[in-house]
Design a protein around this motif. Structure first.
Motif, PDB file in Angstrom:
ATOM      1  N   MET A  94       4.404 -35.221  28.730  1.00 36.60           N
ATOM      2  CA  MET A  94       4.786 -35.749  28.407  1.00 36.60           C
ATOM      3  C   MET A  94       5.119 -37.130  28.059  1.00 36.60           C
ATOM      4  O   MET A  94       5.972 -38.105  27.067  1.00 36.60           O
ATOM      5  CB  MET A  94       5.650 -36.446  30.050  1.00 36.60           C
ATOM      6  N   TYR A  95       3.832 -37.930  27.778  1.00 36.09           N
ATOM      7  CA  TYR A  95       3.200 -39.840  27.631  1.00 36.09           C
ATOM      8  C   TYR A  95       2.941 -38.845  25.931  1.00 36.09           C
ATOM      9  O   TYR A  95       3.401 -39.975  24.958  1.00 36.09           O
ATOM     10  CB  TYR A  95       1.975 -39.752  28.536  1.00 36.09           C
ATOM     11  N   TYR A  96       2.746 -37.595  25.215  1.00 31.85           N
ATOM     12  CA  TYR A  96       1.805 -37.605  24.021  1.00 31.85           C
ATOM     13  C   TYR A  96       3.836 -37.314  23.261  1.00 31.85           C
ATOM     14  O   TYR A  96       3.484 -37.251  21.794  1.00 31.85           O
ATOM     15  CB  TYR A  96       1.544 -35.798  23.937  1.00 31.85           C
ATOM     16  N   GLU A  97       4.724 -36.713  24.179  1.00 34.49           N
ATOM     17  CA  GLU A  97       5.854 -36.597  23.631  1.00 34.49           C
ATOM     18  C   GLU A  97       6.382 -37.639  23.476  1.00 34.49           C
ATOM     19  O   GLU A  97       7.583 -37.619  22.057  1.00 34.49           O
ATOM     20  CB  GLU A  97       7.076 -35.272  24.505  1.00 34.49           C
ATOM     21  N   LYS A  98       6.548 -38.876  23.510  1.00 38.77           N
ATOM     22  CA  LYS A  98       7.077 -39.797  24.080  1.00 38.77           C
ATOM     23  C   LYS A  98       6.422 -40.732  22.804  1.00 38.77           C
ATOM     24  O   LYS A  98       6.743 -41.289  22.292  1.00 38.77           O
ATOM     25  CB  LYS A  98       6.813 -40.548  25.295  1.00 38.77           C
ATOM     26  N   HIS A  99       5.434 -40.507  22.586  1.00 36.10           N
ATOM     27  CA  HIS A  99       4.451 -41.056  22.010  1.00 36.10           C
ATOM     28  C   HIS A  99       2.560 -40.142  20.813  1.00 36.10           C
ATOM     29  O   HIS A  99       1.736 -40.367  21.852  1.00 36.10           O
ATOM     30  CB  HIS A  99       3.028 -42.433  22.689  1.00 36.10           C
ATOM     31  N   ILE A 178     -10.499 -44.879  34.658  1.00 31.77           N
ATOM     32  CA  ILE A 178      -9.888 -43.380  35.229  1.00 31.77           C
ATOM     33  C   ILE A 178      -8.423 -44.049  36.236  1.00 31.77           C
ATOM     34  O   ILE A 178      -7.785 -44.756  36.469  1.00 31.77           O
ATOM     35  CB  ILE A 178     -10.937 -44.176  36.849  1.00 31.77           C
ATOM     36  N   ILE A 179      -7.611 -42.579  35.653  1.00 27.93           N
ATOM     37  CA  ILE A 179      -6.695 -42.802  35.783  1.00 27.93           C
ATOM     38  C   ILE A 179      -6.846 -41.555  37.245  1.00 27.93           C
ATOM     39  O   ILE A 179      -6.886 -40.271  36.647  1.00 27.93           O
ATOM     40  CB  ILE A 179      -5.127 -42.489  34.421  1.00 27.93           C
ATOM     41  N   ALA A 180      -6.248 -41.805  37.886  1.00 25.56           N
ATOM     42  CA  ALA A 180      -7.154 -40.706  39.292  1.00 25.56           C
ATOM     43  C   ALA A 180      -5.385 -40.691  40.157  1.00 25.56           C
ATOM     44  O   ALA A 180      -4.613 -41.127  40.488  1.00 25.56           O
ATOM     45  CB  ALA A 180      -7.826 -41.281  40.536  1.00 25.56           C
ATOM     46  N   ARG A 181      -5.664 -39.127  40.766  1.00 24.74           N
ATOM     47  CA  ARG A 181      -4.428 -39.088  41.521  1.00 24.74           C
ATOM     48  C   ARG A 181      -5.371 -38.657  42.626  1.00 24.74           C
ATOM     49  O   ARG A 181      -6.391 -37.218  42.973  1.00 24.74           O
ATOM     50  CB  ARG A 181      -3.513 -37.445  41.268  1.00 24.74           C
ATOM     51  N   TYR A 182      -5.266 -38.980  44.422  1.00 25.25           N
ATOM     52  CA  TYR A 182      -6.148 -38.580  45.047  1.00 25.25           C
ATOM     53  C   TYR A 182      -5.322 -37.966  46.293  1.00 25.25           C
ATOM     54  O   TYR A 182      -4.921 -38.824  46.459  1.00 25.25           O
ATOM     55  CB  TYR A 182      -7.720 -38.780  44.615  1.00 25.25           C
ATOM     56  N   SER A 183      -6.164 -37.257  47.154  1.00 21.78           N
ATOM     57  CA  SER A 183      -6.001 -37.840  48.654  1.00 21.78           C
ATOM     58  C   SER A 183      -6.780 -38.494  49.856  1.00 21.78           C
ATOM     59  O   SER A 183      -7.737 -39.171  49.590  1.00 21.78           O
ATOM     60  CB  SER A 183      -6.291 -36.209  49.455  1.00 21.78           C
ATOM     61  N   SER A 197      -8.167 -46.865  40.353  1.00 16.91           N
ATOM     62  CA  SER A 197      -6.861 -46.368  39.463  1.00 16.91           C
ATOM     63  C   SER A 197      -6.004 -46.129  41.058  1.00 16.91           C
ATOM     64  O   SER A 197      -6.267 -45.920  42.198  1.00 16.91           O
ATOM     65  CB  SER A 197      -7.221 -45.325  39.340  1.00 16.91           C
ATOM     66  N   GLU A 198      -4.711 -46.675  40.839  1.00 16.71           N
ATOM     67  CA  GLU A 198      -4.541 -46.267  42.110  1.00 16.71           C
ATOM     68  C   GLU A 198      -3.431 -44.980  42.051  1.00 16.71           C
ATOM     69  O   GLU A 198      -4.373 -44.059  41.475  1.00 16.71           O
ATOM     70  CB  GLU A 198      -2.331 -46.751  41.900  1.00 16.71           C
ATOM     71  N   ASN A 199      -2.821 -44.433  43.165  1.00 15.98           N
ATOM     72  CA  ASN A 199      -2.355 -43.177  43.360  1.00 15.98           C
ATOM     73  C   ASN A 199      -1.737 -42.252  42.818  1.00 15.98           C
ATOM     74  O   ASN A 199      -0.306 -43.280  43.330  1.00 15.98           O
ATOM     75  CB  ASN A 199      -3.094 -42.353  44.561  1.00 15.98           C
ATOM     76  N   ILE A 200      -1.234 -41.899  41.564  1.00 14.22           N
ATOM     77  CA  ILE A 200      -1.114 -41.868  40.990  1.00 14.22           C
ATOM     78  C   ILE A 200       0.429 -40.422  40.643  1.00 14.22           C
ATOM     79  O   ILE A 200      -0.381 -39.713  41.400  1.00 14.22           O
ATOM     80  CB  ILE A 200      -1.621 -41.540  39.248  1.00 14.22           C
ATOM     81  N   GLU A 201       1.424 -40.616  41.142  1.00 12.05           N
ATOM     82  CA  GLU A 201       2.684 -39.663  42.300  1.00 12.05           C
ATOM     83  C   GLU A 201       3.120 -39.713  41.146  1.00 12.05           C
ATOM     84  O   GLU A 201       4.116 -38.665  41.420  1.00 12.05           O
ATOM     85  CB  GLU A 201       2.803 -40.608  43.636  1.00 12.05           C
ATOM     86  N   THR A 202       3.887 -40.618  40.286  1.00  9.02           N
ATOM     87  CA  THR A 202       4.799 -40.387  39.396  1.00  9.02           C
ATOM     88  C   THR A 202       4.488 -40.600  37.993  1.00  9.02           C
ATOM     89  O   THR A 202       3.475 -41.318  37.511  1.00  9.02           O
ATOM     90  CB  THR A 202       6.206 -41.485  39.526  1.00  9.02           C
ATOM     91  N   MET A 208       2.960 -46.226  32.560  1.00  9.05           N
ATOM     92  CA  MET A 208       1.546 -47.984  33.133  1.00  9.05           C
ATOM     93  C   MET A 208      -0.085 -47.654  33.047  1.00  9.05           C
ATOM     94  O   MET A 208      -0.567 -48.551  32.278  1.00  9.05           O
ATOM     95  CB  MET A 208       2.410 -48.446  34.495  1.00  9.05           C
ATOM     96  N   ALA A 209      -0.834 -47.114  33.280  1.00  9.78           N
ATOM     97  CA  ALA A 209      -1.827 -46.994  33.694  1.00  9.78           C
ATOM     98  C   ALA A 209      -2.384 -46.258  32.289  1.00  9.78           C
ATOM     99  O   ALA A 209      -3.352 -47.354  31.987  1.00  9.78           O
ATOM    100  CB  ALA A 209      -2.096 -45.848  34.650  1.00  9.78           C
ATOM    101  N   VAL A 210      -2.068 -45.801  32.042  1.00 12.06           N
ATOM    102  CA  VAL A 210      -2.045 -45.351  30.335  1.00 12.06           C
ATOM    103  C   VAL A 210      -2.304 -46.603  29.358  1.00 12.06           C
ATOM    104  O   VAL A 210      -3.319 -47.085  28.717  1.00 12.06           O
ATOM    105  CB  VAL A 210      -1.142 -43.973  29.638  1.00 12.06           C
TER     106      VAL A 210
END
Length: 246
Positions: A94-99, A178-183, A197-202, A208-210
């Motif tokens: 999704m990010y690549y499509e915009k950038h 680090i861009i992370a998604r975790y429990s 990194s905050e837990n990336i959910e959206t 914003m993290a990128v």
């Protein structure tokens, strides 16, 4: 989840956490049992595991040590090595499509069922099939994606556990944002993932993290101070102290 059982006769690794009874029946003769996952350790403790268990976390080799003065040249905006979290991968697309100028490395499946690495600009990098190549390509990324196993469709493989894996420490050692998604659990708390990194959910969080990662350099002092607690030499000293007390 990793379990290391040590006795005078044996050293072995078990990759899942079945139940307390399994461990009690199979490792009763071991004077000490080392549990690499804090989450698994806490679970066994809560269930009254009768074994002498000790939390002994995973580490990274001193070979990859860094200092606050380490300079790591970056070529790509993002490097994705190995299996990736499907949700974070979707966010990358999704990010690549915009950038479309976003310059990243990804793993590409070939018709003969092998894997090669390529860039978003169509460059073919070939196989990353050695440890040296793996670390080398990670060092070239300004940022890396990380996720704990057992989320986003991976739950059955890990039986509901979410241990922090060595890749997290490798991303720190190679100087990547680090861009992370975790429990959230006691293992992710032990490794303090939230400070990286905050837990990336959206997607909005991801974008914003990128942007923040692209606009800033890694704090190498923070990274080197962190890794100083997680090198294999540190764990070796800890293990020696544990054994000396037997």
């Amino acid at each position: 989840l990793g379990l290391l059982a040590i006795s005078c006769r044996m050293m072995l690794m078990v990759l899942v956490v079945p139940g307390v009874e399994f461990y009690s029946n199979n490792y009763y003769h071991c004077p000490i049992v080392l549990i690499s996952s804090k989450e698994a350790y806490d679970y066994l403790k809560s269930k009254g595991c009768p074994l002498n268990i000790v939390h002994h976390p995973l580490s990274i080799s001193d070979k990859y040590s860094i200092t606050s003065d380490s300079k790591i040249e970056k070529k790509y905006d993002l490097v994705m090595v190995g299996r990736q979290n499907p949700k974070l991968e979707t966010f990358v697309k999704m990010y690549y499509e915009k950038h479309p100028d976003f310059y990243f490395v990804y793993r590409k499946s070939m018709s003969d069922k092998t894997w090669i690495y390529a860039t978003s600009r169509g460059e073919i990098l070939g196989n990353i099939d050695t440890r040296e190549k793996y670390i080398e390509i990670m060092r070239k990324g300004k940022m890396g994606l990380y996720s704990t196993p057992g989320i986003d469709g991976d739950e059955s493989r890990t039986k509901g556990y979410h241990q922090v894996t060595p890749r997290f420490l490798e991303l720190v050692a190679t100087g990547c944002h680090i861009i992370a998604r975790y429990s959230m659990n006691s293992d992710t708390e032990y490794y303090d993932l939230k400070s990286f990194s905050e837990n990336i959910e959206t997607y909005e969080q991801f974008e914003m993290a990128v942007q923040k990662a692209l606009d800033s350099d890694v704090d190498m002092k923070k990274y080197s101070d962190y890794l100083s607690m997680h090198y294999t030499s540190v764990r070796a000293n800890s293990l020696k102290n544990i054994i000396d007390k037997l």
